[in-house]
Design a protein around this motif. Structure first.
Motif, PDB file in Angstrom:
ATOM      1  N   VAL A 113       8.121  59.383  95.803  1.00  0.00           N
ATOM      2  CA  VAL A 113       7.951  59.479  94.333  1.00  0.00           C
ATOM      3  C   VAL A 113       9.448  61.066  93.944  1.00  0.00           C
ATOM      4  N   THR A 114       8.906  61.828  94.152  1.00  0.00           N
ATOM      5  CA  THR A 114       8.908  63.466  94.073  1.00  0.00           C
ATOM      6  C   THR A 114      10.087  62.952  94.591  1.00  0.00           C
ATOM      7  N   GLY A 115      10.399  62.960  95.526  1.00  0.00           N
ATOM      8  CA  GLY A 115      12.237  63.305  96.004  1.00  0.00           C
ATOM      9  C   GLY A 115      13.074  62.366  95.908  1.00  0.00           C
ATOM     10  N   SER A 116      12.748  60.838  95.196  1.00  0.00           N
ATOM     11  CA  SER A 116      14.012  60.347  94.729  1.00  0.00           C
ATOM     12  C   SER A 116      14.185  61.206  93.377  1.00  0.00           C
ATOM     13  N   ILE A 117      13.340  61.706  92.427  1.00  0.00           N
ATOM     14  CA  ILE A 117      13.588  61.840  91.778  1.00  0.00           C
ATOM     15  C   ILE A 117      14.303  63.348  91.938  1.00  0.00           C
ATOM     16  N   ALA A 118      13.794  64.081  92.492  1.00  0.00           N
ATOM     17  CA  ALA A 118      15.087  65.984  93.090  1.00  0.00           C
ATOM     18  C   ALA A 118      16.085  65.666  93.565  1.00  0.00           C
ATOM     19  N   PHE A 119      16.859  64.097  93.788  1.00  0.00           N
ATOM     20  CA  PHE A 119      17.999  63.652  93.686  1.00  0.00           C
ATOM     21  C   PHE A 119      18.603  63.802  92.384  1.00  0.00           C
ATOM     22  N   LEU A 167       7.024  63.865  84.972  1.00  0.00           N
ATOM     23  CA  LEU A 167       7.432  65.262  84.430  1.00  0.00           C
ATOM     24  C   LEU A 167       7.197  66.372  84.623  1.00  0.00           C
ATOM     25  N   LEU A 168       6.229  66.503  85.592  1.00  0.00           N
ATOM     26  CA  LEU A 168       6.322  67.943  86.326  1.00  0.00           C
ATOM     27  C   LEU A 168       7.628  67.813  87.361  1.00  0.00           C
ATOM     28  N   SER A 169       7.893  66.462  87.789  1.00  0.00           N
ATOM     29  CA  SER A 169       8.786  66.359  89.267  1.00  0.00           C
ATOM     30  C   SER A 169      10.152  66.713  88.248  1.00  0.00           C
ATOM     31  N   LEU A 170       9.977  66.118  87.038  1.00  0.00           N
ATOM     32  CA  LEU A 170      12.066  65.827  86.539  1.00  0.00           C
ATOM     33  C   LEU A 170      12.162  67.842  86.155  1.00  0.00           C
ATOM     34  N   ALA A 171      11.157  68.278  85.728  1.00  0.00           N
ATOM     35  CA  ALA A 171      10.867  69.995  85.560  1.00  0.00           C
ATOM     36  C   ALA A 171      11.513  70.971  86.891  1.00  0.00           C
ATOM     37  N   ALA A 172      11.063  69.936  87.974  1.00  0.00           N
ATOM     38  CA  ALA A 172      11.164  70.731  89.259  1.00  0.00           C
ATOM     39  C   ALA A 172      12.669  70.464  89.704  1.00  0.00           C
ATOM     40  N   ALA A 173      12.631  69.050  88.998  1.00  0.00           N
ATOM     41  CA  ALA A 173      14.665  69.533  89.168  1.00  0.00           C
ATOM     42  C   ALA A 173      15.203  69.688  88.575  1.00  0.00           C
ATOM     43  N   LEU A 174      14.551  70.140  87.094  1.00  0.00           N
ATOM     44  CA  LEU A 174      15.881  70.722  86.599  1.00  0.00           C
ATOM     45  C   LEU A 174      15.400  72.712  86.803  1.00  0.00           C
ATOM     46  N   SER A 175      14.802  73.015  87.451  1.00  0.00           N
ATOM     47  CA  SER A 175      14.138  74.292  87.383  1.00  0.00           C
ATOM     48  C   SER A 175      14.549  74.730  89.333  1.00  0.00           C
ATOM     49  N   THR A 176      15.219  73.624  90.074  1.00  0.00           N
ATOM     50  CA  THR A 176      15.874  73.672  90.824  1.00  0.00           C
ATOM     51  C   THR A 176      18.081  74.038  90.932  1.00  0.00           C
ATOM     52  N   ALA A 177      17.750  73.180  89.658  1.00  0.00           N
ATOM     53  CA  ALA A 177      19.290  73.028  89.065  1.00  0.00           C
ATOM     54  C   ALA A 177      19.496  74.160  88.972  1.00  0.00           C
ATOM     55  N   PHE A 178      18.547  75.104  87.755  1.00  0.00           N
ATOM     56  CA  PHE A 178      18.934  76.373  87.610  1.00  0.00           C
ATOM     57  C   PHE A 178      19.239  77.919  88.877  1.00  0.00           C
ATOM     58  N   TYR A 179      18.442  77.063  89.752  1.00  0.00           N
ATOM     59  CA  TYR A 179      18.245  77.972  90.735  1.00  0.00           C
ATOM     60  C   TYR A 179      19.573  78.130  91.835  1.00  0.00           C
ATOM     61  N   LEU A 180      20.055  76.902  91.743  1.00  0.00           N
ATOM     62  CA  LEU A 180      21.139  76.545  92.786  1.00  0.00           C
ATOM     63  C   LEU A 180      22.842  77.535  91.877  1.00  0.00           C
ATOM     64  N   LEU A 181      22.164  77.044  90.763  1.00  0.00           N
ATOM     65  CA  LEU A 181      23.611  77.739  89.349  1.00  0.00           C
ATOM     66  C   LEU A 181      23.566  78.504  90.171  1.00  0.00           C
ATOM     67  N   LEU A 182      21.996  79.675  89.767  1.00  0.00           N
ATOM     68  CA  LEU A 182      22.328  81.104  90.381  1.00  0.00           C
ATOM     69  C   LEU A 182      22.254  81.893  91.683  1.00  0.00           C
ATOM     70  N   THR A 183      22.253  80.879  92.511  1.00  0.00           N
ATOM     71  CA  THR A 183      22.579  81.171  94.135  1.00  0.00           C
ATOM     72  C   THR A 183      23.848  81.139  93.546  1.00  0.00           C
ATOM     73  N   ARG A 184      24.717  80.130  93.068  1.00  0.00           N
ATOM     74  CA  ARG A 184      26.375  80.162  92.822  1.00  0.00           C
ATOM     75  C   ARG A 184      26.930  81.679  92.839  1.00  0.00           C
ATOM     76  N   LYS A 185      26.209  81.959  92.123  1.00  0.00           N
ATOM     77  CA  LYS A 185      26.687  83.365  91.531  1.00  0.00           C
ATOM     78  C   LYS A 185      25.871  84.690  92.130  1.00  0.00           C
ATOM     79  N   VAL A 186      25.279  84.784  92.590  1.00  0.00           N
ATOM     80  CA  VAL A 186      24.072  85.918  93.221  1.00  0.00           C
ATOM     81  C   VAL A 186      25.086  86.407  94.870  1.00  0.00           C
TER      82      VAL A 186
END
Length: 304
Positions: A104-110, A159-178
């Protein structure tokens, strides 16, 4: 005018193999976090272990080669927010896996590619057409099928899994920049040092030790899985383009399903077989669409 470099076919195959090995390592992170929680280790301590061991390995392997240049960042502010986003993703995910099956957590991460696509509009000023917006909406319908809000099957940890996915999205967008400022070794160092220093004052209040041999093994392996997984992704990305590697990230659902079933006796339920293909299909459609539009892509690592 010279043509852009394209890695040879054998390099691409090796890159794909290393990427799949990386996703196996990342599955090891989630499995270790769930196991440690089951034997009574606080999730705060689990998060600390993941980053502290990661930091030790980065310093041991990269510092002798790079020296002081490893700790010199061209944009320390971006590194800070990137590390904070990753810490948030890891904390939310490690807490969620204590209550939810890995499948479940993995599917939400997708949903991360869907979130990146949506966030690229306000954060990067990119244009997203109706086709990709439709794919994003369809992907979240798939999530609703998996978690079934309003029924007895729904757990608030979703909801924690969804928050984790959202934080990961921000992380990857910032990774593009950094990535235009710092090397991968520098970025790995700051991910480890920020999280370790941030948690160090509070972790002693939650500290406990395993009481079994397997507990001690997992105690140390969680940081190793994280470090090795990201090293493999870095090498894979140098051998094959993101357009080649991106679809293979979805193979992780097979690793997660096997770990959930074999280690924790939590086989996937029928709704996962319905919802997960919708989420994955939406992500693949966005990948194909962005590839057709020749938009730069980031290999999605559902960071833990």
């Amino acid at each position: 005018m010279s043509r852009p470099y394209s890695p040879p076919a054998e390099h691409r195959l090796l890159g794909i193999g290393l990427a799949l090995a990386a996703y196996l390592m990342l599955t090891g992170i989630d499995s270790s976090a769930k196991w440690l929680g089951m034997i009574g280790i606080s999730f705060i301590q689990i998060v600390f272990l993941r980053y502290a061991i990661h930091l030790v390995l980065v310093a041991t392997i990269h510092l002798p080669r790079h020296g002081r240049t490893m700790v010199r960042s061209g944009n320390l502010r971006l590194q800070f927010f990137r590390a904070l986003a990753l810490l948030g993703a890891t904390s939310c995910n490690f807490l969620a896996v204590q209550f939810l099956p890995l499948t479940v957590t993995g599917s939400i991460a997708f949903t991360v590619p869907l979130l990146i696509c949506a966030l690229s509009v306000p954060l990067l000023g990119e244009q997203v057409g109706w086709r990709r917006w439709s794919a994003i909406a369809a992907g979240f319908v798939g999530v609703l099928v998996i978690v079934r809000p309003g029924t007895d099957a729904f757990h608030p940890a979703t909801l924690l899994s969804l928050a984790a996915a959202l934080s990961t999205a921000f992380y990857l967008l910032l990774t593009r920049k950094v990535s235009s400022y710092d090397s991968p070794a520098t970025s790995q160092f700051y991910v480890g040092i920020f999280a370790t220093v941030f948690l160090l004052p509070v972790v002693p209040f939650f500290w406990s030790f395993p009481t079994s041999a397997d507990g001690w093994f997992v105690f140390f392996s969680i940081g190793v899985f994280g470090f090795v997984g990201h090293q493999l992704i870095t090498v894979a990305s140098s051998l094959a383009p993101a357009t080649v590697l991106a679809p293979f990230s979805y193979f992780q659902i097979f690793f997660l399903s096997a770990a959930s079933w074999v280690i924790f006796n939590q086989p996937p339920d029928v709704w996962l077989y319905v919802g997960a293909p919708i989420v994955i299909g939406s992500g693949l459609y966005i990948w194909l669409r962005e590839r057709r539009l020749a938009k730069p892509e980031t290999v999605v690592v559902s960071e833990r």
